[in-house]
Design a protein around this motif. Structure first.
Motif, PDB file in Angstrom:
ATOM      1  N   ASP A 136       0.825  -1.203   0.000  1.00 27.00           N
ATOM      2  CA  ASP A 136       0.000   0.000   0.000  1.00 27.00           C
ATOM      3  C   ASP A 136       0.868   1.266   0.000  1.00 27.00           C
ATOM      4  N   GLU A 137       1.765   1.336  -0.984  1.00 27.85           N
ATOM      5  CA  GLU A 137       2.661   2.482  -1.096  1.00 27.85           C
ATOM      6  C   GLU A 137       2.767   2.898  -2.557  1.00 27.85           C
ATOM      7  N   VAL A 138       3.132   4.158  -2.772  1.00 23.74           N
ATOM      8  CA  VAL A 138       3.409   4.635  -4.137  1.00 23.74           C
ATOM      9  C   VAL A 138       4.920   4.632  -4.333  1.00 23.74           C
ATOM     10  N   TRP A 139       5.376   4.110  -5.453  1.00 21.60           N
ATOM     11  CA  TRP A 139       6.811   4.069  -5.762  1.00 21.60           C
ATOM     12  C   TRP A 139       7.074   4.625  -7.155  1.00 21.60           C
ATOM     13  N   ALA A 151      24.329  16.961  -3.827  1.00 23.82           N
ATOM     14  CA  ALA A 151      24.374  16.908  -2.371  1.00 23.82           C
ATOM     15  C   ALA A 151      25.556  17.739  -1.911  1.00 23.82           C
ATOM     16  N   ARG A 152      25.637  17.954  -0.615  1.00 25.27           N
ATOM     17  CA  ARG A 152      26.768  18.679  -0.049  1.00 25.27           C
ATOM     18  C   ARG A 152      28.080  18.042  -0.481  1.00 25.27           C
ATOM     19  N   SER A 153      28.059  16.704  -0.587  1.00 22.61           N
ATOM     20  CA  SER A 153      29.302  15.980  -0.862  1.00 22.61           C
ATOM     21  C   SER A 153      29.594  15.853  -2.356  1.00 22.61           C
ATOM     22  N   ALA A 154      28.745  16.409  -3.215  1.00 25.09           N
ATOM     23  CA  ALA A 154      28.931  16.242  -4.662  1.00 25.09           C
ATOM     24  C   ALA A 154      29.743  17.388  -5.248  1.00 25.09           C
ATOM     25  N   GLU A 155      30.714  17.035  -6.054  1.00 18.29           N
ATOM     26  CA  GLU A 155      31.519  18.052  -6.740  1.00 18.29           C
ATOM     27  C   GLU A 155      31.167  17.996  -8.220  1.00 18.29           C
ATOM     28  N   GLY A 156      30.709  19.069  -8.771  1.00 19.56           N
ATOM     29  CA  GLY A 156      30.433  19.102 -10.199  1.00 19.56           C
ATOM     30  C   GLY A 156      29.162  18.365 -10.557  1.00 19.56           C
ATOM     31  N   GLY A 157      28.715  18.494 -11.800  1.00 16.46           N
ATOM     32  CA  GLY A 157      27.445  17.934 -12.228  1.00 16.46           C
ATOM     33  C   GLY A 157      27.491  16.423 -12.387  1.00 16.46           C
ATOM     34  N   ILE A 158      26.420  15.758 -11.973  1.00 16.72           N
ATOM     35  CA  ILE A 158      26.308  14.324 -12.216  1.00 16.72           C
ATOM     36  C   ILE A 158      24.875  13.983 -12.606  1.00 16.72           C
ATOM     37  N   LYS A 159      24.764  12.870 -13.343  1.00 16.20           N
ATOM     38  CA  LYS A 159      23.430  12.340 -13.614  1.00 16.20           C
ATOM     39  C   LYS A 159      23.037  11.548 -12.379  1.00 16.20           C
ATOM     40  N   THR A 160      22.019  12.019 -11.703  1.00 15.41           N
ATOM     41  CA  THR A 160      21.629  11.408 -10.439  1.00 15.41           C
ATOM     42  C   THR A 160      20.455  10.482 -10.668  1.00 15.41           C
ATOM     43  N   GLU A 161      20.473   9.334  -9.996  1.00 14.17           N
ATOM     44  CA  GLU A 161      19.317   8.446 -10.088  1.00 14.17           C
ATOM     45  C   GLU A 161      18.560   8.477  -8.766  1.00 14.17           C
ATOM     46  N   TYR A 162      17.264   8.421  -8.885  1.00 16.62           N
ATOM     47  CA  TYR A 162      16.411   8.517  -7.710  1.00 16.62           C
ATOM     48  C   TYR A 162      15.371   7.410  -7.684  1.00 16.62           C
ATOM     49  N   MET A 163      14.884   7.126  -6.466  1.00 15.36           N
ATOM     50  CA  MET A 163      13.620   6.407  -6.309  1.00 15.36           C
ATOM     51  C   MET A 163      12.805   7.216  -5.312  1.00 15.36           C
ATOM     52  N   TYR A 164      11.534   7.314  -5.574  1.00 18.34           N
ATOM     53  CA  TYR A 164      10.649   8.003  -4.637  1.00 18.34           C
ATOM     54  C   TYR A 164       9.672   6.985  -4.060  1.00 18.34           C
ATOM     55  N   ARG A 165       9.351   7.168  -2.789  1.00 23.70           N
ATOM     56  CA  ARG A 165       8.436   6.244  -2.125  1.00 23.70           C
ATOM     57  C   ARG A 165       7.492   7.049  -1.239  1.00 23.70           C
ATOM     58  N   VAL A 166       6.210   6.766  -1.336  1.00 23.23           N
ATOM     59  CA  VAL A 166       5.241   7.388  -0.427  1.00 23.23           C
ATOM     60  C   VAL A 166       4.698   6.281   0.468  1.00 23.23           C
ATOM     61  N   PRO A 167       5.236   6.146   1.687  1.00 22.72           N
ATOM     62  CA  PRO A 167       4.827   5.056   2.571  1.00 22.72           C
ATOM     63  C   PRO A 167       3.618   5.403   3.430  1.00 22.72           C
ATOM     64  N   ALA A 168       3.260   6.683   3.490  1.00 20.53           N
ATOM     65  CA  ALA A 168       2.112   7.149   4.270  1.00 20.53           C
ATOM     66  C   ALA A 168       1.645   8.446   3.616  1.00 20.53           C
ATOM     67  N   PRO A 169       0.373   8.810   3.794  1.00 20.95           N
ATOM     68  CA  PRO A 169      -0.160   9.959   3.039  1.00 20.95           C
ATOM     69  C   PRO A 169       0.605  11.258   3.214  1.00 20.95           C
ATOM     70  N   THR A 170       1.204  11.497   4.388  1.00 18.47           N
ATOM     71  CA  THR A 170       1.909  12.767   4.574  1.00 18.47           C
ATOM     72  C   THR A 170       3.419  12.571   4.719  1.00 18.47           C
ATOM     73  N   CYS A 171       3.927  11.464   4.202  1.00 16.00           N
ATOM     74  CA  CYS A 171       5.375  11.210   4.274  1.00 16.00           C
ATOM     75  C   CYS A 171       5.904  10.767   2.920  1.00 16.00           C
ATOM     76  N   ALA A 259      -0.101   9.430  -9.685  1.00 15.74           N
ATOM     77  CA  ALA A 259      -0.270   8.189  -8.915  1.00 15.74           C
ATOM     78  C   ALA A 259      -0.557   8.512  -7.443  1.00 15.74           C
ATOM     79  N   TYR A 260       0.142   9.506  -6.902  1.00 14.74           N
ATOM     80  CA  TYR A 260      -0.051   9.903  -5.495  1.00 14.74           C
ATOM     81  C   TYR A 260      -1.498  10.343  -5.269  1.00 14.74           C
ATOM     82  N   ARG A 261      -1.995  11.185  -6.169  1.00  9.45           N
ATOM     83  CA  ARG A 261      -3.380  11.667  -6.020  1.00  9.45           C
ATOM     84  C   ARG A 261      -4.381  10.518  -6.154  1.00  9.45           C
ATOM     85  N   ARG A 262      -4.109   9.647  -7.123  1.00 11.30           N
ATOM     86  CA  ARG A 262      -5.017   8.512  -7.347  1.00 11.30           C
ATOM     87  C   ARG A 262      -5.045   7.623  -6.103  1.00 11.30           C
ATOM     88  N   TRP A 263      -3.863   7.403  -5.545  1.00 11.14           N
ATOM     89  CA  TRP A 263      -3.740   6.546  -4.348  1.00 11.14           C
ATOM     90  C   TRP A 263      -4.448   7.177  -3.150  1.00 11.14           C
TER      91      TRP A 263
END
Lengths: 278, 203
Positions: A136-139, A151-171, A259-263
Motif C-alpha cells: 500500500d505504497e506509491v513508488w 548533495a553537499r558531498s557532490a563536486e560538479g554535475g552528475i546524472k543522479t538516479e532517484y527512487m521516490y516512495r510514499v509510505p504514508a499519506p503525509t510522508c 499516482a499519489y493523487r489517485r492513491w
C-alpha cells in the motif's frame, strides 16, 4: 479495512528537541508534546495520552487507533550513515501539496537553480511509477536527472538516479545516488505534520553517507533546498490538493503526482484534499 | 575572513551579499542555528557572548553587529558609504517587525504576530514613501544614484517580507528598488530571494 485519517501516524517533534512541553496542532486539534521523568508523551486537549512511536529521530503519534506499525526504512539502518535532524519549517499550504512538491523533479532547474538542476538540462526522462498493492505504497523508480550539485558531498554535475516512495499519506522518502558510495542510496525524507488542512509543519530528515560535511553544513543544505520551495508552496492554487482531474493538465513528468493523487483517493485520505474538480 | 553563518538568516545574507558585491573572498562556517541552537553553544558563546549571528572574524578582530560588519567590509570603498546611519537603524527596526514575523511563521518563534506584521506594514510604507521621493529626484537607491550599505542593510528583510505573511505587492517603488539590487553585478541569492531570470523579449 482502510485506516481513517485519524488512524495514521504523524510526526510531531524531534526527539533531540523535546525539552519543554510544546503546544501544537494535529489535524486541526491542539496537542501537547514533551518529555518528563517517564519519557516522551503526547496528550490531546482533554489530557488523554496518545500513542507514540520514536523513529527516524522524530516522535510520532496518532489521534486515532492505528492498525499498523509506522513504516520502516531499512536502508537508513545500515551503519556508517550520518543521521541528520534538519528541524522543522512551517508552511501555509496543504500537507498533501508539500508531499507532492517533494515528489516533483521538473521544478529543479527553475527553483533549485545550479544546485539540483540547471538549464538547459530540464528534460525529465520516462520513469516507472507503481502503486504497490501489497505494501500500500506509491513508488517511482528509474528516475534520472542531471544535477549540478546533488548533495553537499557532490563536486560538479552528475546524472543522479532517484527512487521516490510514499509510505504514508503525509510522508515521502527519496532514495538518491550517493556520490561518495556508488551502489548505496542516500535517504532523504519529508515528514509532514498536518496542522490544519492548509497549514503544515515539515520535518525533513536524512540518513546520508558523507564524511566530508559537518552536521551544520548538511542541515543548512537541506534547509536551503526546502526554503526555496516554501514560497512556491504558499502560492499554489487551489489551496487544497485536487484529487480529481480538472483544470490541471498533467504531463509525462507528473506521473508520480498523478499516482499519489489517485492513491490518496483510493485509500480515502481527503484531509487537505479537494474532491470537486477545480 | 570567516563568517559564522546561518543560511536562512537575513542578517547573515547581508554579509554574504556585501562581500559578493565587493568581490571579497569570504569563508563561511555553517552554524546549526535551527534545530540544534549551536549559536548558543559554549564554543560560539566564547566567540560572541551575545549568542547571535552573524559573527565575522578577521584575524584577531571579531564583529557581531550587522551594521558594524557592513562598515568594516566597505572601509576601503567610499562609494559604498553615504548618508547611511539612519538607514542602518531602520534596518534594525525592519528586523524587529518583518524579521520577527518571518521567524514566527517559519521557525515557530513566539511573537505577537498581528502586532509585528502591523509594524512591518508601517515600516514598508515609510520605505516606499522615501523611495518614491528618491525616484522623483531621479534616484533609484536609498541614498543616491548608486547603492550603499544602507541598501544592503535594508534589502534582505524587506525582500523576505512574504515569508512572514506580509505582501510586497502594493509597493511599486520597493519592488523596483529590489529589482535594481538584484541586477547588481556579483549579486547572489538566498532561499526566498531569487536571482533575476533573464526577461524574454516581448513576442
Amino acid at each position: 479495512m482502510r485506516e481513517a485519517v485519524d488512524d495514521h501516524w504523524y510526526p510531531v517533534g524531534l526527539l533531540s528537541g523535546l525539552e519543554d512541553t510544546r503546544k501544537t496542532l494535529l489535524l486541526g486539534r491542539e496537542i501537547a508534546v514533551g518529555r518528563n521523568g517517564a519519557g516522551v508523551f503526547v496528550r490531546d486537549a482533554a489530557g488523554r495520552a496518545l500513542p507514540t512511536v520514536a523513529r527516524f529521530g522524530h516522535l510520532w503519534t496518532s489521534p486515532g487507533q492505528p492498525t499498523r506499525d509506522l513504516f520502516t526504512i531499512p536502508e537508513a539502518d545500515t551503519p556508517g550513515r550520518q543521521l541528520v535532524d534538519v528541524g522543522s519549517v512551517r508552511v501555509k499550504c496543504s500537507p498533501l501539496r508539500a508531499v507532492e512538491n517533494f515528489l516533483d523533479i521538473a521544478h529543479f532547474p527553475f527553483v533549485h537553480t545550479d544546485i539540483l538542476g540547471a538549464e538547459p538540462h530540464t528534460e525529465v526522462e520516462r520513469y516507472q511509477v507503481d502503486i504497490r498493492e501489497e505494501v500500500d505504497e506509491v513508488w517511482a523508480t528509474e528516475v534520472k536527472f542531471f544535477q549540478p550539485q546533488a548533495a553537499r558531498s557532490a563536486e560538479g554535475g552528475i546524472k543522479t538516479e532517484y527512487m521516490y516512495r510514499v509510505p504514508a499519506p503525509t510522508c515521502a522518502v527519496l532514495y538518491k545516488t550517493c556520490p561518495p558510495r556508488p551502489g548505496e542510496w542516500d535517504v532523504i525524507t519529508l515528514f509532514v505534520q498536518p496542522l490544519t488542512e492548509e497549514w503544515c509543519e515539515v520535518w525533513p530528515w536524512m540518513a546520508l553517507y558523507d564524511d566530508q560535511s559537518t552536521m551544520a553544513e548538511m542541515v543548512s543544505f537541506q534547509q536551503m533546498i526546502f526554503m526555496q520551495d516554501r514560497s512556491i508552496l504558499e502560492n499554489q492554487i487551489p489551496r487544497k490538493l485536487p484529487l480529481d482531474p480538472g483544470m490541471e493538465v498533467p504531463t509525462q513528468a507528473d506521473m508520480t503526482s498523478v499516482a499519489y493523487r489517485r492513491w490518496l483517493k483510493r485509500i480515502g485520505y481527503t484531509y487537505g484534499a479537494q474532491l470537486v474538480a477545480a | 575572513m570567516i563568517l559564522y553563518d546561518y543560511i536562512l538568516s537575513a542578517s547573515c545574507y547581508q554579509v554574504r551579499l556585501m562581500a559578493a558585491l565587493l568581490g571579497q573572498p569570504l569563508t563561511t562556517r555553517a552554524v546549526n542555528f535551527h534545530p540544534a541552537k549551536e549559536h548558543k553553544s559554549p564554543e560560539m558563546l566564547k566567540l560572541n557572548p551575545k549568542g547571535t549571528l552573524p559573527v565575522l572574524q578577521d584575524g584577531d578582530l571579531v564583529l557581531t553587529e550587522s551594521a558594524e560588519i557592513l562598515r568594516y567590509l566597505t572601509r576601503d570603498t567610499p562609494d559604498w558609504r553615504g548618508q547611511d546611519e539612519v538607514w542602518l537603524s531602520f534596518a534594525a527596526a525592519l528586523n524587529g517587525s518583518i524579521g520577527t514575523a518571518r521567524l514566527h511563521d517559519i521557525l515557530s518563534y513566539d511573537a505577537d504576530i498581528d502586532a509585528v506584521r502591523r509594524a512591518g506594514v508601517q515600516h514598508l510604507r515609510q520605505l516606499e514613501a522615501h523611495l518614491v521621493e528618491q525616484r522623483f529626484d531621479g534616484m533609484i537607491f536609498l541614498t543616491g544614484h548608486t547603492p550603499t550599505i544602507a541598501d544592503i542593510a535594508c534589502f534582505p528583510t524587506t525582500a523576505l517580507a512574504p515569508d512572514g505573511g506580509v505582501s510586497l505587492d502594493v509597493y511599486p517603488s520597493i519592488r523596483l528598488w529590489m529589482r535594481a539590487i538584484r541586477s547588481l553585478p556579483g549579486f547572489i541569492e538566498m532561499p526566498g530571494i531569487h536571482r533575476l531570470h533573464e526577461l524574454e523579449a516581448a513576442p
